[in-house]
Structures are given as C-alpha cells and as structure tokens.
Motif scaffolding. Structure first.
Motif, PDB file in Angstrom:
ATOM      1  N   TRP A  34      14.670  17.836  35.517  1.00 58.89           N
ATOM      2  CA  TRP A  34      15.387  18.700  36.445  1.00 58.89           C
ATOM      3  C   TRP A  34      14.925  18.524  37.885  1.00 58.89           C
ATOM      4  CZ3 TRP A  34      19.845  20.361  35.066  1.00 58.89           C
ATOM      5  CH2 TRP A  34      20.117  20.618  33.723  1.00 58.89           C
ATOM      6  N   SER A  35      13.675  18.171  38.101  1.00 61.23           N
ATOM      7  CA  SER A  35      13.237  17.936  39.485  1.00 61.23           C
ATOM      8  C   SER A  35      13.945  16.728  40.074  1.00 61.23           C
ATOM      9  CB  SER A  35      11.717  17.742  39.550  1.00 61.23           C
ATOM     10  OG  SER A  35      11.304  16.623  38.774  1.00 61.23           O
ATOM     11  N   LEU A  36      14.053  15.642  39.293  1.00 62.44           N
ATOM     12  CA  LEU A  36      14.759  14.459  39.773  1.00 62.44           C
ATOM     13  C   LEU A  36      16.247  14.761  39.951  1.00 62.44           C
ATOM     14  CD1 LEU A  36      14.785  11.506  40.544  1.00 62.44           C
ATOM     15  CD2 LEU A  36      14.910  10.906  38.104  1.00 62.44           C
ATOM     16  N   PHE A  37      16.818  15.522  39.021  1.00 62.80           N
ATOM     17  CA  PHE A  37      18.227  15.897  39.132  1.00 62.80           C
ATOM     18  C   PHE A  37      18.497  16.670  40.412  1.00 62.80           C
ATOM     19  CE2 PHE A  37      21.168  19.503  38.566  1.00 62.80           C
ATOM     20  CZ  PHE A  37      22.367  18.821  38.484  1.00 62.80           C
ATOM     21  N   PHE A  38      17.675  17.656  40.713  1.00 63.60           N
ATOM     22  CA  PHE A  38      17.930  18.489  41.883  1.00 63.60           C
ATOM     23  C   PHE A  38      17.695  17.743  43.190  1.00 63.60           C
ATOM     24  CE2 PHE A  38      17.371  22.185  38.914  1.00 63.60           C
ATOM     25  CZ  PHE A  38      18.675  22.635  39.045  1.00 63.60           C
ATOM     26  N   ILE A  39      16.762  16.801  43.215  1.00 62.48           N
ATOM     27  CA  ILE A  39      16.592  15.975  44.408  1.00 62.48           C
ATOM     28  C   ILE A  39      17.866  15.170  44.668  1.00 62.48           C
ATOM     29  CG2 ILE A  39      15.412  13.931  45.303  1.00 62.48           C
ATOM     30  CD1 ILE A  39      12.837  14.994  44.072  1.00 62.48           C
ATOM     31  N   LEU A  40      18.424  14.614  43.602  1.00 60.19           N
ATOM     32  CA  LEU A  40      19.625  13.793  43.753  1.00 60.19           C
ATOM     33  C   LEU A  40      20.849  14.635  44.090  1.00 60.19           C
ATOM     34  CD1 LEU A  40      19.122  11.299  40.778  1.00 60.19           C
ATOM     35  CD2 LEU A  40      18.868  10.812  43.217  1.00 60.19           C
ATOM     36  N   THR A  41      21.055  15.743  43.367  1.00 64.43           N
ATOM     37  CA  THR A  41      22.290  16.508  43.544  1.00 64.43           C
ATOM     38  C   THR A  41      22.265  17.413  44.764  1.00 64.43           C
ATOM     39  OG1 THR A  41      23.967  17.703  42.267  1.00 64.43           O
ATOM     40  CG2 THR A  41      21.753  18.631  42.234  1.00 64.43           C
ATOM     41  N   MET A  42      21.083  17.793  45.240  1.00 64.65           N
ATOM     42  CA  MET A  42      21.002  18.690  46.385  1.00 64.65           C
ATOM     43  C   MET A  42      20.804  17.959  47.715  1.00 64.65           C
ATOM     44  SD  MET A  42      21.523  21.655  45.238  1.00 64.65           S
ATOM     45  CE  MET A  42      21.614  22.432  43.643  1.00 64.65           C
ATOM     46  N   PHE A  43      20.258  16.765  47.665  1.00 62.08           N
ATOM     47  CA  PHE A  43      19.981  16.041  48.902  1.00 62.08           C
ATOM     48  C   PHE A  43      20.718  14.700  48.976  1.00 62.08           C
ATOM     49  CE2 PHE A  43      16.140  18.639  48.111  1.00 62.08           C
ATOM     50  CZ  PHE A  43      16.167  19.423  49.248  1.00 62.08           C
ATOM     51  N   VAL A  44      20.459  13.828  48.025  1.00 65.65           N
ATOM     52  CA  VAL A  44      20.940  12.449  48.127  1.00 65.65           C
ATOM     53  C   VAL A  44      22.463  12.371  48.064  1.00 65.65           C
ATOM     54  CG1 VAL A  44      20.868  10.151  47.088  1.00 65.65           C
ATOM     55  CG2 VAL A  44      18.798  11.563  47.152  1.00 65.65           C
ATOM     56  N   MET A 227      29.464  22.944  51.511  1.00 64.09           N
ATOM     57  CA  MET A 227      28.516  22.558  50.465  1.00 64.09           C
ATOM     58  C   MET A 227      27.261  21.902  51.017  1.00 64.09           C
ATOM     59  SD  MET A 227      31.356  21.196  47.739  1.00 64.09           S
ATOM     60  CE  MET A 227      30.258  20.140  46.809  1.00 64.09           C
ATOM     61  N   LEU A 228      27.356  21.164  52.125  1.00 63.17           N
ATOM     62  CA  LEU A 228      26.176  20.452  52.626  1.00 63.17           C
ATOM     63  C   LEU A 228      25.039  21.405  52.982  1.00 63.17           C
ATOM     64  CD1 LEU A 228      24.836  17.787  53.312  1.00 63.17           C
ATOM     65  CD2 LEU A 228      25.815  17.963  55.614  1.00 63.17           C
ATOM     66  N   PRO A 229      25.223  22.388  53.884  1.00 65.70           N
ATOM     67  CA  PRO A 229      24.104  23.301  54.172  1.00 65.70           C
ATOM     68  C   PRO A 229      23.709  24.145  52.963  1.00 65.70           C
ATOM     69  CG  PRO A 229      26.116  24.053  55.265  1.00 65.70           C
ATOM     70  CD  PRO A 229      26.399  22.687  54.742  1.00 65.70           C
ATOM     71  N   VAL A 230      24.683  24.482  52.108  1.00 68.01           N
ATOM     72  CA  VAL A 230      24.356  25.261  50.904  1.00 68.01           C
ATOM     73  C   VAL A 230      23.462  24.454  49.976  1.00 68.01           C
ATOM     74  CG1 VAL A 230      25.321  26.267  48.808  1.00 68.01           C
ATOM     75  CG2 VAL A 230      26.408  26.721  50.999  1.00 68.01           C
ATOM     76  N   PHE A 231      23.826  23.214  49.723  1.00 66.80           N
ATOM     77  CA  PHE A 231      23.034  22.383  48.819  1.00 66.80           C
ATOM     78  C   PHE A 231      21.657  22.074  49.412  1.00 66.80           C
ATOM     79  CE2 PHE A 231      25.657  20.390  45.289  1.00 66.80           C
ATOM     80  CZ  PHE A 231      26.583  21.414  45.277  1.00 66.80           C
ATOM     81  N   LEU A 232      21.609  21.776  50.702  1.00 59.82           N
ATOM     82  CA  LEU A 232      20.320  21.472  51.317  1.00 59.82           C
ATOM     83  C   LEU A 232      19.394  22.684  51.274  1.00 59.82           C
ATOM     84  CD1 LEU A 232      21.372  19.367  54.458  1.00 59.82           C
ATOM     85  CD2 LEU A 232      20.551  18.544  52.245  1.00 59.82           C
ATOM     86  N   SER A 233      19.940  23.867  51.561  1.00 54.80           N
ATOM     87  CA  SER A 233      19.123  25.083  51.553  1.00 54.80           C
ATOM     88  C   SER A 233      18.665  25.426  50.144  1.00 54.80           C
ATOM     89  CB  SER A 233      19.917  26.257  52.138  1.00 54.80           C
ATOM     90  OG  SER A 233      20.325  25.988  53.460  1.00 54.80           O
ATOM     91  N   GLY A 234      19.599  25.369  49.186  1.00 55.18           N
ATOM     92  CA  GLY A 234      19.222  25.629  47.806  1.00 55.18           C
ATOM     93  C   GLY A 234      18.224  24.612  47.290  1.00 55.18           C
ATOM     94  N   GLY A 235      18.342  23.377  47.760  1.00 60.22           N
ATOM     95  CA  GLY A 235      17.429  22.330  47.328  1.00 60.22           C
ATOM     96  C   GLY A 235      15.997  22.569  47.768  1.00 60.22           C
ATOM     97  N   VAL A 236      15.827  23.234  48.907  1.00 61.08           N
ATOM     98  CA  VAL A 236      14.462  23.541  49.373  1.00 61.08           C
ATOM     99  C   VAL A 236      13.758  24.440  48.369  1.00 61.08           C
ATOM    100  CG1 VAL A 236      13.137  24.734  51.160  1.00 61.08           C
ATOM    101  CG2 VAL A 236      15.021  23.209  51.803  1.00 61.08           C
ATOM    102  N   VAL A 237      14.467  25.462  47.886  1.00 61.85           N
ATOM    103  CA  VAL A 237      13.883  26.369  46.889  1.00 61.85           C
ATOM    104  C   VAL A 237      13.459  25.593  45.650  1.00 61.85           C
ATOM    105  CG1 VAL A 237      14.351  28.350  45.397  1.00 61.85           C
ATOM    106  CG2 VAL A 237      15.297  28.284  47.694  1.00 61.85           C
ATOM    107  N   MET A 238      14.336  24.733  45.168  1.00 65.22           N
ATOM    108  CA  MET A 238      14.057  23.995  43.945  1.00 65.22           C
ATOM    109  C   MET A 238      12.918  23.000  44.136  1.00 65.22           C
ATOM    110  SD  MET A 238      17.978  23.354  42.817  1.00 65.22           S
ATOM    111  CE  MET A 238      19.143  24.717  42.907  1.00 65.22           C
ATOM    112  N   THR A 239      12.838  22.407  45.324  1.00 62.89           N
ATOM    113  CA  THR A 239      11.764  21.443  45.590  1.00 62.89           C
ATOM    114  C   THR A 239      10.406  22.090  45.459  1.00 62.89           C
ATOM    115  OG1 THR A 239      13.161  20.128  47.077  1.00 62.89           O
ATOM    116  CG2 THR A 239      10.770  19.893  47.308  1.00 62.89           C
ATOM    117  N   PHE A 240      10.207  23.245  46.091  1.00 58.02           N
ATOM    118  CA  PHE A 240       8.911  23.924  46.014  1.00 58.02           C
ATOM    119  C   PHE A 240       8.613  24.372  44.580  1.00 58.02           C
ATOM    120  CE2 PHE A 240       9.528  24.485  50.639  1.00 58.02           C
ATOM    121  CZ  PHE A 240       8.287  24.035  51.059  1.00 58.02           C
ATOM    122  N   TYR A 241       9.642  24.856  43.887  1.00 56.17           N
ATOM    123  CA  TYR A 241       9.439  25.318  42.516  1.00 56.17           C
ATOM    124  C   TYR A 241       8.979  24.172  41.618  1.00 56.17           C
ATOM    125  CZ  TYR A 241      10.510  26.863  37.780  1.00 56.17           C
ATOM    126  OH  TYR A 241      10.431  27.157  36.437  1.00 56.17           O
TER     127      TYR A 241
END
Length: 371
Positions: A34-44, A227-241
């Motif tokens: 899930w960490s790799l998934f969220f990096i790809l789907t939220m940022f890349v 979606m871009l700012p939403v995904f980037l912002s949500g991705g920050v939460v997931m990255t730290f988690y």
C-alpha cells in the motif's frame, strides 16, 4: 451517447478491479504494497496525467484564492485517511465487502450531504416526488450496507468454525483470520472520511473550472484540476503514516525482493486504474449532455459494485462461506444496485440547468470512487 456509456462502464470496471492485482504480489507485506501504491496513485500518476493532458497548468492554479486552497487541503487530508483505511479494510475483509461497504457508505453520505447543506443554507429542497425517491434510495442502500456487514460477520463465523473442525492451531498467528468486525468498521469509517473529497470539490470546482476552460481545456478536465491538489494533499498523510508503519514493522527490506519488478507492475496497474476511474467518470458525464451526470452516476456505481463483488467471489474470497453468508452478500449487492438506480431516478425528477446538475452530481459522486 455510445462513447459516454462505454466510458462510464470502463470507469466503473477500473475502480471495481483496481485492488485485484494486489492479490498477486509476492514477498510484500501490506505496508509494502500500500505504501508503493499510494506513492504512485497520489503523486506519480496524477502529476504525469495533469501535465501531459491539461493546458496552462501553472495559470490554472496560480489564481486560486488561498482560503479555498486551504479548505481543499484540510478536507483532502481527511479523504486521504479515508482511502488509506479503505486499503486496510480490503486486506481485512476482501474485495467484495471492502468495496461494497466503503462505496455504499460514500453513496449514503454523498446523497444525504447535499440535503443537509440545502437545509443549513435555507435553500429549497427537492420536490416531494424527488424527495420520496431520494429517501427511498437512501433507505435501500442503507439496508444493502447492513446486509453486507451481516454477510461479513457470518463469513467470519463460518471460517472460524471450519478452522476449529480442521483442528487448526489457534495460537498460530498465520492461521488466525483477521477480525471482520474490525474490517467492517474500518471500511465504514473510511467511507465517512472519504467524503472530504466532496468538500474539496464543492469549494474548488467553481474557480478551477473557470480557469480550466479559460486555458482552452474541455470542461470535464475540471475533475482533474481538483484531483491534483486533493491527491497531493491526501498523499502527504499517507506518506507519513506508511513511513512510520514500514519502520515499525521493520519491512523496508521486503522492497529488495527479486519479485519487486513484478510487484511494481501490478501495483502501478492498481494506481492507474484508481486514478483513471475518476477522470473517466468525469469524461463520461460530460459526454452525455444534460442528463449525463445522472446516467453515469447509476452506470458507474452499479458497475463498480458488481465487478468488485464478482471478482472477489471468483478469486475465492467466499469459498469457505456458508450459503446463508452468501445470501446476505447477494442481498446487500442487489439492494445497493437498486438503491443507486432509485437515487439516480430521483435526480431526474427535478430538472436543473446543465451546469448545475453536472456540478452537483460530480461533487457528490466522483470519488465513489474513491476514490
């Protein structure tokens, strides 16, 4: 019309299947997957898609009011936590229940929220026939969510009884099924938090939509702009988690597996499907004209639910479940499909201008996805 309907079917199928490739990763713990998934789907994927498809990206975002941006970011944090919990729920209770409970909750809240906003602002409510249809649809979907919860608890009891009959070692951690009650709670609570996307869309769609079209882009790309700012912002939460979880579980070394290449491809497919489903939904709604959002809402959600449940069944998630547990599952799925169709019908009873109808539908339903 054919293109719009096909796009809606494709969007629902992609979302319904997005988590399926994750079942076939090797040597990865949940945290690795899930960490790799969220990096790809939220940022890349969002960054590549936005800059590759949208004109004037810098101009679109440079003029947005800071207050609107802050509101979008805060609500996106909540959405990020909700989607993260969705992934955890799928690992606990599988594709069938994880999808139907999470998306069912989002549909419920997404249908009730506009009514609450209208009441709080003193706006007029839908007409009596429309209100009856909407409330009926909400009640049917709610019964479907409850039925699926009952199916999950029944399936857990069946699996525990089967293990006891087989004489499995109860102290063996690998033989213990994950708590279905906990998985159900995670899915429902994650669905509640995921409606933070709706809030972000409500505040950002207007100004971003104007900027998108002013820079020569089609209207459906407003969804991508939000979606871009939403995904980037949500991705920050997931990255730290997940940084914390990877260190806590000491599973960083799992990324060095010889299966990393295969795992990366499978997880990239997950990320692409997860993101593309929302963009495809917006394109489909825009393609079908005035009633497009309502039609796509029904097609998208029913397709997603059916595909997710069927794929879970085909991959053996319910192989050890009793007929009674399966009946609860099928009842829940049928109720949610019927409820979605009734909700869509209720939206057609009060005719609204095209632009307003599109905005209301997409802000309420785009991330049913999850999205």
């Amino acid at each position: 019309m054919f293109i719009g309907i096909a796009a809606a079917l494709l969007a629902g199928t992609m979302l319904g299947l997005y988590a399926l490739p994750g079942k076939y990763t090797s040597d990865f713990e949940e945290e690795n997957k899930w960490s790799l998934f969220f990096i790809l789907t939220m940022f890349v994927v969002p960054l590549i898609s936005t800059f590759a498809l949208m004109k004037g990206v810098g101009s679109i975002y440079s003029g947005i009011d800071s207050g609107i941006l802050i509101t979008m970011i805060v609500s996106s944090f909540l959405w990020g936590v909700g989607v993260m919990m969705w992934g955890k729920a799928i690992d606990h209770i599988g594709l069938s229940l994880g999808f139907s409970l999470f998306i069912g909750t989002v549909i419920l809240v997404g249908s009730i929220l506009p009514l609450g906003i209208a009441i709080s602002k003193g706006q007029s409510l839908p007409s009596t026939p429309a209100m009856i249809a909407i409330l009926s649809g909400i009640a049917i979907v709610l019964f479907g969510v409850l039925s699926n919860g009952r199916a999950g608890l029944a399936r857990e009891a069946d699996e525990v009884a089967l293990k006891a009959a087989e004489g499995s070692d109860a102290d063996d951690e690998s033989s213990k099924p994950k708590s279905y009650a906990l998985g159900i709670l995670i899915a429902v609570f994650g669905g509640l938090l995921a409606t933070g996307f709706n809030v972000a869309y409500t505040y950002g769609a207007g100004p971003l939509g104007d900027a998108v079209e002013a820079n020569g882009n089609p209207g459906w790309m407003t969804a991508m702009a939000v979606m871009l700012p939403v995904f980037l912002s949500g991705g920050v939460v997931m990255t730290f988690y997940f940084l914390f979880q990877l260190s806590k579980r000491q599973v960083w070394g799992n990324f060095k597996t010889p299966s990393f290449g295969k795992n990366f491809v499978l997880i990239f497919i997950m990320a692409f499907f997860h993101y593309a489903a929302s963009a495809m939904y917006a394109f489909a709604a825009d393609s079908l004209g005035a009633n497009g959002p309502v039609v796509v809402y029904a097609i998208f959600n029913t397709t997603c639910l059916v595909v997710a449940v069927v794929s879970g069944i085909l991959t053996g998630e319910w192989a050890k479940a009793s007929p009674a547990a399966r009946r609860w599952l099928y009842t829940g799925l049928a109720c949610m499909v019927v409820g979605v169709l009734v909700l869509a019908f209720g939206q057609t009873l009060d005719q609204k201008p095209v632009e307003t109808a599109a905005n209301v539908s997409i802000q309420s339903d785009l991330i049913n996805s999850g999205i």
